[in-house]
Design a protein around this motif. Structure first.
Motif, PDB file in Angstrom:
ATOM      1  N   ILE A 107      -5.715  -3.908  10.442  1.00  0.00           N
ATOM      2  CA  ILE A 107      -4.379  -3.225  10.656  1.00  0.00           C
ATOM      3  C   ILE A 107      -5.062  -2.852  12.233  1.00  0.00           C
ATOM      4  CG2 ILE A 107      -5.136  -1.046   9.815  1.00  0.00           C
ATOM      5  CD1 ILE A 107      -2.050  -0.461   9.681  1.00  0.00           C
TER       6      ILE A 107
ATOM      7  N   LEU B  15      -1.977  -6.007   7.502  1.00  0.00           N
ATOM      8  CA  LEU B  15      -1.358  -4.442   7.113  1.00  0.00           C
ATOM      9  C   LEU B  15      -0.435  -4.052   8.075  1.00  0.00           C
ATOM     10  CD1 LEU B  15      -0.735  -2.204   4.632  1.00  0.00           C
ATOM     11  CD2 LEU B  15      -3.040  -1.339   5.687  1.00  0.00           C
TER      12      LEU B  15
ATOM     13  N   LEU C 156     -10.159  -2.838   4.189  1.00  0.00           N
ATOM     14  CA  LEU C 156      -9.262  -2.766   5.403  1.00  0.00           C
ATOM     15  C   LEU C 156     -10.136  -2.464   6.656  1.00  0.00           C
ATOM     16  CD1 LEU C 156      -6.239  -2.846   6.309  1.00  0.00           C
ATOM     17  CD2 LEU C 156      -6.378  -0.458   5.585  1.00  0.00           C
TER      18      LEU C 156
ATOM     19  N   GLY D 233       0.417   4.120   1.147  1.00  0.00           N
ATOM     20  CA  GLY D 233      -0.558   4.824   1.863  1.00  0.00           C
ATOM     21  C   GLY D 233      -0.335   6.479   1.941  1.00  0.00           C
TER      22      GLY D 233
ATOM     23  N   LEU E 223       0.904  -1.257  -0.012  1.00  0.00           N
ATOM     24  CA  LEU E 223      -0.192   0.097   0.074  1.00  0.00           C
ATOM     25  C   LEU E 223       0.918   1.269   0.070  1.00  0.00           C
ATOM     26  CD1 LEU E 223      -2.715   1.361   0.377  1.00  0.00           C
ATOM     27  CD2 LEU E 223      -2.398   1.289   2.925  1.00  0.00           C
TER      28      LEU E 223
ATOM     29  N   ILE F 110       2.312  -0.549   8.740  1.00  0.00           N
ATOM     30  CA  ILE F 110       2.944   0.526   8.299  1.00  0.00           C
ATOM     31  C   ILE F 110       4.403   0.599   8.379  1.00  0.00           C
ATOM     32  CG2 ILE F 110       3.415   2.981   8.435  1.00  0.00           C
ATOM     33  CD1 ILE F 110       0.491   3.391   9.200  1.00  0.00           C
TER      34      ILE F 110
ATOM     35  N   LYS G 138      -7.299   2.597  -2.795  1.00  0.00           N
ATOM     36  CA  LYS G 138      -7.869   2.247  -1.454  1.00  0.00           C
ATOM     37  C   LYS G 138      -8.498   3.707  -1.137  1.00  0.00           C
ATOM     38  CE  LYS G 138      -5.976   2.540   2.650  1.00  0.00           C
ATOM     39  NZ  LYS G 138      -6.523   3.619   3.374  1.00  0.00           N
TER      40      LYS G 138
ATOM     41  N   PRO H 191      -7.900   7.669   9.356  1.00  0.00           N
ATOM     42  CA  PRO H 191      -7.365   8.890   9.670  1.00  0.00           C
ATOM     43  C   PRO H 191      -7.986  10.253   8.909  1.00  0.00           C
ATOM     44  CG  PRO H 191      -6.113   6.794   9.592  1.00  0.00           C
ATOM     45  CD  PRO H 191      -7.335   6.603   8.837  1.00  0.00           C
TER      46      PRO H 191
ATOM     47  N   SER I  53      -0.360   7.702   4.487  1.00  0.00           N
ATOM     48  CA  SER I  53       0.576   7.859   5.828  1.00  0.00           C
ATOM     49  C   SER I  53       1.970   8.477   5.491  1.00  0.00           C
ATOM     50  CB  SER I  53       0.495   6.380   6.526  1.00  0.00           C
ATOM     51  OG  SER I  53       0.849   5.465   5.503  1.00  0.00           O
TER      52      SER I  53
HETATM   53  O1  KIV Z   1      -2.081   5.529   4.627  1.00  0.00           O
HETATM   54  C1  KIV Z   1      -2.023   4.452   5.186  1.00  0.00           C
HETATM   55  O2  KIV Z   1      -1.044   3.686   5.570  1.00  0.00           O
HETATM   56  C2  KIV Z   1      -3.427   3.891   5.539  1.00  0.00           C
HETATM   57  C3  KIV Z   1      -3.203   2.958   6.931  1.00  0.00           C
HETATM   58  C4  KIV Z   1      -3.244   3.618   8.117  1.00  0.00           C
HETATM   59  C5  KIV Z   1      -4.246   1.796   7.041  1.00  0.00           C
HETATM   60  O3  KIV Z   1      -4.439   3.916   5.367  1.00  0.00           O
END
Ligand code: KIV
Length: 287
Positions: A206, A215, A183, A46, A44, A217, A116, A145, A48
């Protein structure tokens, strides 16, 4: 030989076969390459990345351009791994048209295999529109988030019956809209277990206990992200510590003139006498 890239059907069949899916975030070429070399099923990219690599305190400042650029690097690093691009805040909130336009950018410009996005019932029409354009979608519910402000912060979700009911309805909406997987973040394992049985699509977790796949990070599991480590993280390495120690050792070597040593230099190929003659032609300090 590199393993064959997983398709959405492989991932769906893994649920049917009771085989776990391994999934990690990556934002750059080397990490993506290491994940692929290790045999990761999915990556992913992400949003994040805002916190882990761009230094923001949250994910909302992350732009489409940030995501596309990092997805491209990850694709180059992991050409044979299933990659999901995370739609950043603002890229799908306004309209179905915006959502399809931006989802297409992930596939066309960064060659991700899916996207996603966060939300359940309230993004049902977005998921329908994106899957209608032929793009595989992964839903994301629980602690989302991008809407953590509305959730009262980075808090576990679905811990009371009322909140669990709303997550079950979100999960149903995501599957009904055509997502091929979902997820679930930061919910009790009892709810995750129910969702794994309730839904036919794979449920990845997660911070949600056992599921059809997991999953993490990369910044958390590699010990790279120092701001905080969530309770659900298992740390498999101490990369930040290793990097700081390496930088300290380098500083010490430089200060003590131990680096570079003879093994780290390029030696002359003409006779040294010829160089000495050359140097004599120039007076030190007078260029
Ligand atoms: O951005 C990301 O890595 C995510 C995870 C917090 C699930 O969406």
């Amino acid at each position: 030989m590199a393993a064959k890239k997983k398709s959405i059907f492989d991932l769906i069949n893994m649920k049917k076969a009771g085989e776990q899916v391994s999934w990690v975030t990556a934002y750059d070429f080397p990490t993506a390459s290491f994940a692929e070399q290790a045999g990761m099923d999915m990556i992913l990219v992400g949003d994040s990345l805002g916190m882990v690599v761009l230094g923001y305190s949250g994910t909302n400042p992350v732009t489409m351009e940030d995501c596309i650029s990092h997805c491209k690097a990850v694709r180059r690093g992991a050409p044979n791994t299933f990659i999901a691009g995370d739609m950043p805040f603002g890229s799908y909130q306004v309209s179905d048209e915006d959502a399809v336009f931006n989802a297409c950018r992930f596939i066309k410009e960064a060659q991700t295999d899916s996207i996603k996005l966060e939300g359940g019932v309230r993004v049902k029409s977005r998921i329908k529109a994106i899957t209608g354009a032929g793009i595989p979608v992964i839903g994301h519910i629980g602690l989302t988030p991008q809407s953590s402000g509305q959730l009262g912060g980075f808090k576990a979700q679905g811990r009371d019956v009322r909140s669990a009911k709303s997550l079950i309805e979100d999960a149903g909406a995501v599957q009904e809209a055509g997502a091929f997987a979902i997820l679930v973040e930061a919910v009790p394992p009892e709810l995750t277990d129910f969702l794994c049985k309730y839904l036919t699509i794979p449920v990845f977790g997660i911070g949600a206990g056992p599921a059809d796949g997991q999953l993490l990070i990369c910044g958390d599991m590699l010990g790279l992200f120092q701001a905080f480590t969530p309770k659900f993280v298992k740390q498999y390495a101490k990369v930040a510590e290793a990097e700081i120690n390496a930088f300290k050792a380098y500083i010490d070597d430089v200060k003590a003139k131990k680096f570079p040593s003879d093994e780290h230099v390029y030696h002359v190929i003409d006779p040294i006498e010829a160089f000495n003659e050359l140097f004599k032609q120039y007076k030190p300090g007078c260029p």
